[in-house]
Motif scaffolding. Structure first.
Motif, PDB file in Angstrom:
ATOM      1  N   ALA A 105       0.837  -1.208   0.000  1.00 36.71           N
ATOM      2  CA  ALA A 105       0.000   0.000   0.000  1.00 36.71           C
ATOM      3  C   ALA A 105       0.870   1.255   0.000  1.00 36.71           C
ATOM      4  O   ALA A 105       0.568   2.228  -0.710  1.00 36.71           O
ATOM      5  CB  ALA A 105      -0.926  -0.004   1.211  1.00 36.71           C
ATOM      6  N   ILE A 106       1.941   1.228   0.774  1.00 39.61           N
ATOM      7  CA  ILE A 106       2.850   2.376   0.849  1.00 39.61           C
ATOM      8  C   ILE A 106       3.482   2.648  -0.506  1.00 39.61           C
ATOM      9  O   ILE A 106       3.635   3.799  -0.912  1.00 39.61           O
ATOM     10  CB  ILE A 106       3.928   2.131   1.937  1.00 39.61           C
ATOM     11  CG1 ILE A 106       3.289   2.253   3.323  1.00 39.61           C
ATOM     12  CG2 ILE A 106       5.102   3.077   1.783  1.00 39.61           C
ATOM     13  CD1 ILE A 106       4.170   1.750   4.458  1.00 39.61           C
ATOM     14  N   GLN A 107       3.850   1.605  -1.229  1.00 38.62           N
ATOM     15  CA  GLN A 107       4.473   1.776  -2.537  1.00 38.62           C
ATOM     16  C   GLN A 107       3.566   2.574  -3.480  1.00 38.62           C
ATOM     17  O   GLN A 107       4.021   3.455  -4.203  1.00 38.62           O
ATOM     18  CB  GLN A 107       4.799   0.416  -3.146  1.00 38.62           C
ATOM     19  CG  GLN A 107       5.594   0.508  -4.439  1.00 38.62           C
ATOM     20  CD  GLN A 107       5.971  -0.854  -4.969  1.00 38.62           C
ATOM     21  OE1 GLN A 107       5.181  -1.797  -4.913  1.00 38.62           O
ATOM     22  NE2 GLN A 107       7.184  -0.963  -5.484  1.00 38.62           N
ATOM     23  N   LYS A 108       2.268   2.306  -3.445  1.00 37.42           N
ATOM     24  CA  LYS A 108       1.321   3.041  -4.280  1.00 37.42           C
ATOM     25  C   LYS A 108       1.215   4.500  -3.841  1.00 37.42           C
ATOM     26  O   LYS A 108       1.138   5.403  -4.667  1.00 37.42           O
ATOM     27  CB  LYS A 108      -0.054   2.373  -4.232  1.00 37.42           C
ATOM     28  CG  LYS A 108      -0.077   1.019  -4.877  1.00 37.42           C
ATOM     29  CD  LYS A 108      -1.412   0.349  -4.694  1.00 37.42           C
ATOM     30  CE  LYS A 108      -1.374  -1.072  -5.223  1.00 37.42           C
ATOM     31  NZ  LYS A 108      -2.608  -1.803  -4.953  1.00 37.42           N
ATOM     32  N   THR A 109       1.210   4.731  -2.535  1.00 36.97           N
ATOM     33  CA  THR A 109       1.113   6.082  -1.986  1.00 36.97           C
ATOM     34  C   THR A 109       2.333   6.922  -2.360  1.00 36.97           C
ATOM     35  O   THR A 109       2.213   8.100  -2.683  1.00 36.97           O
ATOM     36  CB  THR A 109       0.993   6.018  -0.443  1.00 36.97           C
ATOM     37  OG1 THR A 109      -0.135   5.227  -0.110  1.00 36.97           O
ATOM     38  CG2 THR A 109       0.849   7.393   0.161  1.00 36.97           C
ATOM     39  N   LEU A 110       3.494   6.309  -2.314  1.00 40.23           N
ATOM     40  CA  LEU A 110       4.739   7.036  -2.568  1.00 40.23           C
ATOM     41  C   LEU A 110       4.822   7.593  -3.990  1.00 40.23           C
ATOM     42  O   LEU A 110       5.391   8.659  -4.202  1.00 40.23           O
ATOM     43  CB  LEU A 110       5.951   6.127  -2.312  1.00 40.23           C
ATOM     44  CG  LEU A 110       6.182   5.718  -0.877  1.00 40.23           C
ATOM     45  CD1 LEU A 110       7.338   4.741  -0.794  1.00 40.23           C
ATOM     46  CD2 LEU A 110       6.448   6.919   0.010  1.00 40.23           C
ATOM     47  N   LYS A 111       4.267   6.863  -4.944  1.00 43.02           N
ATOM     48  CA  LYS A 111       4.309   7.323  -6.338  1.00 43.02           C
ATOM     49  C   LYS A 111       3.675   8.701  -6.470  1.00 43.02           C
ATOM     50  O   LYS A 111       4.156   9.540  -7.208  1.00 43.02           O
ATOM     51  CB  LYS A 111       3.611   6.319  -7.256  1.00 43.02           C
ATOM     52  CG  LYS A 111       4.392   5.046  -7.425  1.00 43.02           C
ATOM     53  CD  LYS A 111       3.672   4.076  -8.338  1.00 43.02           C
ATOM     54  CE  LYS A 111       4.454   2.779  -8.442  1.00 43.02           C
ATOM     55  NZ  LYS A 111       3.785   1.799  -9.290  1.00 43.02           N
ATOM     56  N   ARG A 112       2.599   8.930  -5.734  1.00 41.38           N
ATOM     57  CA  ARG A 112       1.910  10.230  -5.782  1.00 41.38           C
ATOM     58  C   ARG A 112       2.728  11.330  -5.123  1.00 41.38           C
ATOM     59  O   ARG A 112       2.559  12.498  -5.421  1.00 41.38           O
ATOM     60  CB  ARG A 112       0.541  10.130  -5.108  1.00 41.38           C
ATOM     61  CG  ARG A 112      -0.459   9.338  -5.932  1.00 41.38           C
ATOM     62  CD  ARG A 112      -1.791   9.271  -5.238  1.00 41.38           C
ATOM     63  NE  ARG A 112      -1.900   7.894  -4.725  1.00 41.38           N
ATOM     64  CZ  ARG A 112      -2.449   7.555  -3.586  1.00 41.38           C
ATOM     65  NH1 ARG A 112      -2.970   8.466  -2.805  1.00 41.38           N
ATOM     66  NH2 ARG A 112      -2.500   6.302  -3.210  1.00 41.38           N
ATOM     67  N   GLU A 113       3.621  10.953  -4.210  1.00 45.01           N
ATOM     68  CA  GLU A 113       4.428  11.929  -3.472  1.00 45.01           C
ATOM     69  C   GLU A 113       5.796  12.161  -4.094  1.00 45.01           C
ATOM     70  O   GLU A 113       6.610  12.898  -3.541  1.00 45.01           O
ATOM     71  CB  GLU A 113       4.594  11.454  -2.025  1.00 45.01           C
ATOM     72  CG  GLU A 113       3.298  11.360  -1.262  1.00 45.01           C
ATOM     73  CD  GLU A 113       3.489  10.825   0.146  1.00 45.01           C
ATOM     74  OE1 GLU A 113       4.648  10.678   0.587  1.00 45.01           O
ATOM     75  OE2 GLU A 113       2.479  10.556   0.802  1.00 45.01           O
ATOM     76  N   GLY A 114       6.075  11.507  -5.220  1.00 50.82           N
ATOM     77  CA  GLY A 114       7.373  11.675  -5.865  1.00 50.82           C
ATOM     78  C   GLY A 114       8.503  10.949  -5.151  1.00 50.82           C
ATOM     79  O   GLY A 114       9.664  11.323  -5.270  1.00 50.82           O
ATOM     80  N   LYS A 115       8.161   9.902  -4.424  1.00 48.41           N
ATOM     81  CA  LYS A 115       9.168   9.100  -3.731  1.00 48.41           C
ATOM     82  C   LYS A 115       9.116   7.683  -4.292  1.00 48.41           C
ATOM     83  O   LYS A 115       8.169   7.307  -4.963  1.00 48.41           O
ATOM     84  CB  LYS A 115       8.907   9.079  -2.220  1.00 48.41           C
ATOM     85  CG  LYS A 115       9.025  10.442  -1.584  1.00 48.41           C
ATOM     86  CD  LYS A 115       8.725  10.385  -0.115  1.00 48.41           C
ATOM     87  CE  LYS A 115       8.790  11.769   0.507  1.00 48.41           C
ATOM     88  NZ  LYS A 115       8.410  11.744   1.927  1.00 48.41           N
ATOM     89  N   VAL A 116      10.144   6.908  -3.985  1.00 45.83           N
ATOM     90  CA  VAL A 116      10.199   5.537  -4.491  1.00 45.83           C
ATOM     91  C   VAL A 116      10.629   4.582  -3.374  1.00 45.83           C
ATOM     92  O   VAL A 116      11.431   4.933  -2.516  1.00 45.83           O
ATOM     93  CB  VAL A 116      11.152   5.441  -5.714  1.00 45.83           C
ATOM     94  CG1 VAL A 116      12.572   5.771  -5.332  1.00 45.83           C
ATOM     95  CG2 VAL A 116      11.081   4.088  -6.371  1.00 45.83           C
ATOM     96  N   LEU A 117      10.033   3.393  -3.388  1.00 48.67           N
ATOM     97  CA  LEU A 117      10.400   2.346  -2.441  1.00 48.67           C
ATOM     98  C   LEU A 117      11.469   1.487  -3.102  1.00 48.67           C
ATOM     99  O   LEU A 117      11.206   0.793  -4.085  1.00 48.67           O
ATOM    100  CB  LEU A 117       9.184   1.491  -2.078  1.00 48.67           C
ATOM    101  CG  LEU A 117       9.422   0.349  -1.090  1.00 48.67           C
ATOM    102  CD1 LEU A 117       9.799   0.910   0.283  1.00 48.67           C
ATOM    103  CD2 LEU A 117       8.198  -0.533  -0.979  1.00 48.67           C
ATOM    104  N   LEU A 118      12.690   1.557  -2.583  1.00 49.41           N
ATOM    105  CA  LEU A 118      13.787   0.759  -3.115  1.00 49.41           C
ATOM    106  C   LEU A 118      13.750  -0.623  -2.470  1.00 49.41           C
ATOM    107  O   LEU A 118      13.470  -0.748  -1.280  1.00 49.41           O
ATOM    108  CB  LEU A 118      15.129   1.420  -2.816  1.00 49.41           C
ATOM    109  CG  LEU A 118      15.324   2.838  -3.361  1.00 49.41           C
ATOM    110  CD1 LEU A 118      16.665   3.392  -2.905  1.00 49.41           C
ATOM    111  CD2 LEU A 118      15.228   2.834  -4.874  1.00 49.41           C
TER     112      LEU A 118
END
Length: 97
Positions: A43-56
């Motif tokens: 769920a966090i991975q999807k949220t991060l895309k909107r915030e301009g961040k990435v889950l490595l």
């Protein structure tokens, strides 16, 4: 008060963690703790895309034969090459793009 997912994001912005380490840091116990963390990470991975961040994702790896799994939000239970259950969990970290 922060939600569990907000706490996970805060931790992952500081350094990398495995699902087991996140469960310990958040004081989650029991057999389902890692599963809860994995669902939260998806769920966090999807949220991060909107915030301009990435889950490595540093992929899981077999400690016996060195097989490297695909980088995905999943904790494998057994190596497909040697069938060992001695698996190093994947590690996750959040970075800005």
């Amino acid at each position: 008060m922060m939600t569990r997912r907000q706490r996970i994001i805060k931790l992952l912005e500081e350094r990398d963690y495995s699902p087991g380490e996140l469960a310990l840091a958040l004081e989650l116990r029991g057999k389902g703790a890692r599963k809860v963390i994995i669902e939260d990470l998806k769920a966090i991975q999807k949220t991060l895309k909107r915030e301009g961040k990435v889950l490595l994702i540093k992929p899981a790896e077999c400690r016996k034969c060195g097989f490297v799994f695909r980088p995905e939000i999943h904790v494998p239970s057994r190596c497909p090459r040697c069938k060992s259950e001695w698996i190093e969990e994947p590690r996750f970290k959040i970075e800005a793009r």
